[in-house]
Write a protein that holds these residues in place. Structure first.
Motif, PDB file in Angstrom:
ATOM      1  N   SER A   1       0.812  -1.214   0.000  1.00 50.74           N
ATOM      2  CA  SER A   1       0.000   0.000   0.000  1.00 50.74           C
ATOM      3  C   SER A   1       0.850   1.271   0.000  1.00 50.74           C
ATOM      4  CB  SER A   1      -0.940   0.007   1.209  1.00 50.74           C
ATOM      5  OG  SER A   1      -0.197  -0.009   2.409  1.00 50.74           O
ATOM      6  N   ASN A   2       2.127   1.156   0.347  1.00 47.98           N
ATOM      7  CA  ASN A   2       2.960   2.340   0.462  1.00 47.98           C
ATOM      8  C   ASN A   2       4.425   1.943   0.316  1.00 47.98           C
ATOM      9  OD1 ASN A   2       4.097   4.796   1.156  1.00 47.98           O
ATOM     10  ND2 ASN A   2       2.817   5.087   2.945  1.00 47.98           N
ATOM     11  N   VAL A   3       5.199   2.750  -0.381  1.00 43.91           N
ATOM     12  CA  VAL A   3       6.633   2.536  -0.537  1.00 43.91           C
ATOM     13  C   VAL A   3       7.330   3.845  -0.205  1.00 43.91           C
ATOM     14  CG1 VAL A   3       8.470   1.859  -2.101  1.00 43.91           C
ATOM     15  CG2 VAL A   3       6.201   0.878  -2.383  1.00 43.91           C
ATOM     16  N   GLN A   4       8.291   3.800   0.714  1.00 46.71           N
ATOM     17  CA  GLN A   4       9.006   4.998   1.140  1.00 46.71           C
ATOM     18  C   GLN A   4      10.500   4.701   1.183  1.00 46.71           C
ATOM     19  OE1 GLN A   4       7.609   6.009   5.068  1.00 46.71           O
ATOM     20  NE2 GLN A   4       5.506   5.487   4.550  1.00 46.71           N
ATOM     21  N   PHE A   5      11.315   5.749   1.237  1.00 45.13           N
ATOM     22  CA  PHE A   5      12.740   5.575   1.476  1.00 45.13           C
ATOM     23  C   PHE A   5      13.221   6.714   2.345  1.00 45.13           C
ATOM     24  CE2 PHE A   5      12.788   8.455  -2.094  1.00 45.13           C
ATOM     25  CZ  PHE A   5      13.875   9.269  -1.846  1.00 45.13           C
ATOM     26  N   ARG A   6      14.361   6.478   2.985  1.00 41.28           N
ATOM     27  CA  ARG A   6      15.012   7.537   3.750  1.00 41.28           C
ATOM     28  C   ARG A   6      16.512   7.281   3.746  1.00 41.28           C
ATOM     29  NH1 ARG A   6      12.402   4.802   7.976  1.00 41.28           N
ATOM     30  NH2 ARG A   6      13.867   3.604   9.196  1.00 41.28           N
ATOM     31  N   HIS A   7      17.249   8.378   3.779  1.00 43.69           N
ATOM     32  CA  HIS A   7      18.695   8.283   3.860  1.00 43.69           C
ATOM     33  C   HIS A   7      19.246   9.606   4.365  1.00 43.69           C
ATOM     34  CE1 HIS A   7      18.887   9.265  -0.753  1.00 43.69           C
ATOM     35  NE2 HIS A   7      18.055  10.030  -0.127  1.00 43.69           N
ATOM     36  N   GLY A   8      20.302   9.490   5.175  1.00 41.47           N
ATOM     37  CA  GLY A   8      20.970  10.661   5.710  1.00 41.47           C
ATOM     38  C   GLY A   8      22.049  11.140   4.761  1.00 41.47           C
ATOM     39  N   ILE A   9      22.861  12.065   5.215  1.00 39.86           N
ATOM     40  CA  ILE A   9      23.867  12.679   4.366  1.00 39.86           C
ATOM     41  C   ILE A   9      24.914  11.670   3.905  1.00 39.86           C
ATOM     42  CG2 ILE A   9      25.287  13.518   6.275  1.00 39.86           C
ATOM     43  CD1 ILE A   9      24.716  15.537   3.144  1.00 39.86           C
ATOM     44  N   VAL A  10      25.384  10.812   4.805  1.00 33.91           N
ATOM     45  CA  VAL A  10      26.386   9.808   4.417  1.00 33.91           C
ATOM     46  C   VAL A  10      25.775   8.815   3.436  1.00 33.91           C
ATOM     47  CG1 VAL A  10      27.863   7.945   5.264  1.00 33.91           C
ATOM     48  CG2 VAL A  10      27.690  10.068   6.561  1.00 33.91           C
ATOM     49  N   ASP A  11      24.545   8.368   3.713  1.00 32.74           N
ATOM     50  CA  ASP A  11      23.876   7.451   2.800  1.00 32.74           C
ATOM     51  C   ASP A  11      23.650   8.093   1.432  1.00 32.74           C
ATOM     52  OD1 ASP A  11      23.808   5.359   4.556  1.00 32.74           O
ATOM     53  OD2 ASP A  11      21.748   5.713   5.227  1.00 32.74           O
ATOM     54  N   ARG A  12      23.338   9.376   1.410  1.00 37.96           N
ATOM     55  CA  ARG A  12      23.145  10.064   0.128  1.00 37.96           C
ATOM     56  C   ARG A  12      24.448  10.102  -0.656  1.00 37.96           C
ATOM     57  NH1 ARG A  12      20.113  15.557   0.749  1.00 37.96           N
ATOM     58  NH2 ARG A  12      20.119  15.364  -1.510  1.00 37.96           N
ATOM     59  N   LEU A  13      25.556  10.344   0.031  1.00 43.81           N
ATOM     60  CA  LEU A  13      26.851  10.357  -0.648  1.00 43.81           C
ATOM     61  C   LEU A  13      27.210   8.976  -1.204  1.00 43.81           C
ATOM     62  CD1 LEU A  13      28.895  12.596   1.798  1.00 43.81           C
ATOM     63  CD2 LEU A  13      28.143  13.187  -0.511  1.00 43.81           C
ATOM     64  N   LEU A  14      26.844   7.943  -0.470  1.00 43.61           N
ATOM     65  CA  LEU A  14      27.142   6.570  -0.895  1.00 43.61           C
ATOM     66  C   LEU A  14      26.044   5.973  -1.779  1.00 43.61           C
ATOM     67  CD1 LEU A  14      28.576   5.153   2.447  1.00 43.61           C
ATOM     68  CD2 LEU A  14      29.840   5.877   0.415  1.00 43.61           C
ATOM     69  N   ARG A  15      24.982   6.740  -2.012  1.00 44.65           N
ATOM     70  CA  ARG A  15      23.856   6.316  -2.854  1.00 44.65           C
ATOM     71  C   ARG A  15      23.204   5.052  -2.321  1.00 44.65           C
ATOM     72  NH1 ARG A  15      24.649   6.781  -8.902  1.00 44.65           N
ATOM     73  NH2 ARG A  15      23.022   8.307  -8.830  1.00 44.65           N
ATOM     74  N   THR A  16      22.866   5.083  -1.035  1.00 41.90           N
ATOM     75  CA  THR A  16      22.205   3.961  -0.385  1.00 41.90           C
ATOM     76  C   THR A  16      21.162   4.513   0.581  1.00 41.90           C
ATOM     77  OG1 THR A  16      22.528   1.942   0.901  1.00 41.90           O
ATOM     78  CG2 THR A  16      23.921   3.800   1.465  1.00 41.90           C
ATOM     79  N   GLY A  17      20.418   3.641   1.226  1.00 40.65           N
ATOM     80  CA  GLY A  17      19.435   4.090   2.201  1.00 40.65           C
ATOM     81  C   GLY A  17      18.545   2.947   2.653  1.00 40.65           C
ATOM     82  N   THR A  18      17.492   3.327   3.353  1.00 38.30           N
ATOM     83  CA  THR A  18      16.530   2.374   3.885  1.00 38.30           C
ATOM     84  C   THR A  18      15.251   2.451   3.063  1.00 38.30           C
ATOM     85  OG1 THR A  18      17.437   2.594   6.112  1.00 38.30           O
ATOM     86  CG2 THR A  18      15.203   1.737   5.948  1.00 38.30           C
ATOM     87  N   LEU A  19      14.791   1.301   2.616  1.00 40.99           N
ATOM     88  CA  LEU A  19      13.535   1.205   1.878  1.00 40.99           C
ATOM     89  C   LEU A  19      12.471   0.712   2.839  1.00 40.99           C
ATOM     90  CD1 LEU A  19      12.399   1.463  -1.057  1.00 40.99           C
ATOM     91  CD2 LEU A  19      12.664  -1.005  -1.194  1.00 40.99           C
ATOM     92  N   VAL A  20      11.331   1.403   2.877  1.00 41.60           N
ATOM     93  CA  VAL A  20      10.234   1.037   3.761  1.00 41.60           C
ATOM     94  C   VAL A  20       9.060   0.599   2.890  1.00 41.60           C
ATOM     95  CG1 VAL A  20       8.687   1.807   5.595  1.00 41.60           C
ATOM     96  CG2 VAL A  20      11.003   2.746   5.446  1.00 41.60           C
ATOM     97  N   VAL A  21       8.607  -0.638   3.101  1.00 35.62           N
ATOM     98  CA  VAL A  21       7.483  -1.182   2.348  1.00 35.62           C
ATOM     99  C   VAL A  21       6.354  -1.444   3.330  1.00 35.62           C
ATOM    100  CG1 VAL A  21       6.675  -3.082   0.894  1.00 35.62           C
ATOM    101  CG2 VAL A  21       9.017  -2.239   0.669  1.00 35.62           C
ATOM    102  N   VAL A  22       5.204  -0.840   3.058  1.00 29.93           N
ATOM    103  CA  VAL A  22       4.035  -1.030   3.915  1.00 29.93           C
ATOM    104  C   VAL A  22       3.059  -1.894   3.142  1.00 29.93           C
ATOM    105  CG1 VAL A  22       2.180   0.081   5.202  1.00 29.93           C
ATOM    106  CG2 VAL A  22       4.393   1.226   4.962  1.00 29.93           C
ATOM    107  N   ALA A  23       2.809  -3.078   3.669  1.00 24.32           N
ATOM    108  CA  ALA A  23       1.832  -3.981   3.063  1.00 24.32           C
ATOM    109  C   ALA A  23       0.506  -3.816   3.797  1.00 24.32           C
ATOM    110  CB  ALA A  23       2.315  -5.422   3.148  1.00 24.32           C
TER     111      ALA A  23
END
Length: 190
Positions: free
Chosen positions: A113-135
């Motif tokens: 039902s929902n897909v989100q992501f978040r990443h801090g400054i270091v994660d943005r520099l490394l092009r990575t982050g946390t993916l949040v999936v809401v079922a």
């Protein structure tokens, strides 16, 4: 057939396959370098200050401690990283992880039902982050260290929308004679 293709249904299409971001291996690589340097230093001390058969025993003890630390703090995290899979198909999201005991989760795209992501400054520099999936009706599931998380987010969102478009809702009435529209209307008016 190689993994993950052997985990898919016959007519299921693989859209994305990722391991966690390489930043998860920085700590184990650092441990390997530091433990190896410390073992080399300790081996040098043993050779310099111990004589006879004690040298062999001391070097074997240093090598055993080095091997135990490298396996525990470097090799196991690397194998864990290599055996962790984040997979998106045209039907579901799969996550598989584990070395000896395996753990997995499958989320049908139709239930997302929902897909989100978040990443801090270091994660943005490394092009990575946390993916949040809401079922539907479940707690949000968070997947850390997803490489190119913004791109994965967009791709997963498109796949969810495509899966929603392909699905015909069972509650939608069809137009025509004998449909639900005919039942609600008075007989004389059409």
């Amino acid at each position: 057939m190689a993994y993950p293709e052997d985990a898919l249904a016959d007519d299921e299409e693989l859209v994305l396959h990722r391991h966690p971001h390489w930043k998860a291996l920085v700590g184990p690589a650092l441990v390997f370098v530091l433990v190896t340097a410390a073992a080399g230093f300790a081996g040098g001390l043993v050779q310099r200050h111990v004589e006879g058969a004690g040298t062999t025993v001391g070097l074997v003890a240093v090598a055993a401690v080095w091997l135990a630390l490298v396996v525990w703090r470097s090799l196991v995290p690397f194998v864990r990283w290599n055996t962790t899979h984040f997979i998106v198909t045209d039907r579901r999201v799969l996550v598989r992880e584990g070395i000896v005991t395996h753990r997995g989760i499958d989320i049908p795209l139709a239930r997302v039902s929902n897909v989100q992501f978040r990443h801090g400054i270091v994660d943005r520099l490394l092009r990575t982050g946390t993916l949040v999936v809401v079922a539907a009706s479940d707690d949000p599931l968070e997947f850390d260290d997803i490489p190119q998380v913004e791109r994965v987010h967009s791709l997963l969102y498109r796949e969810v929308m495509d899966a929603t478009d392909r699905r015909e809702p069972p509650w939608r009435p069809t137009a025509g004679p004998g449909s639900a529209d005919d039942v609600d209307r008075p007989q004389g008016r059409r």
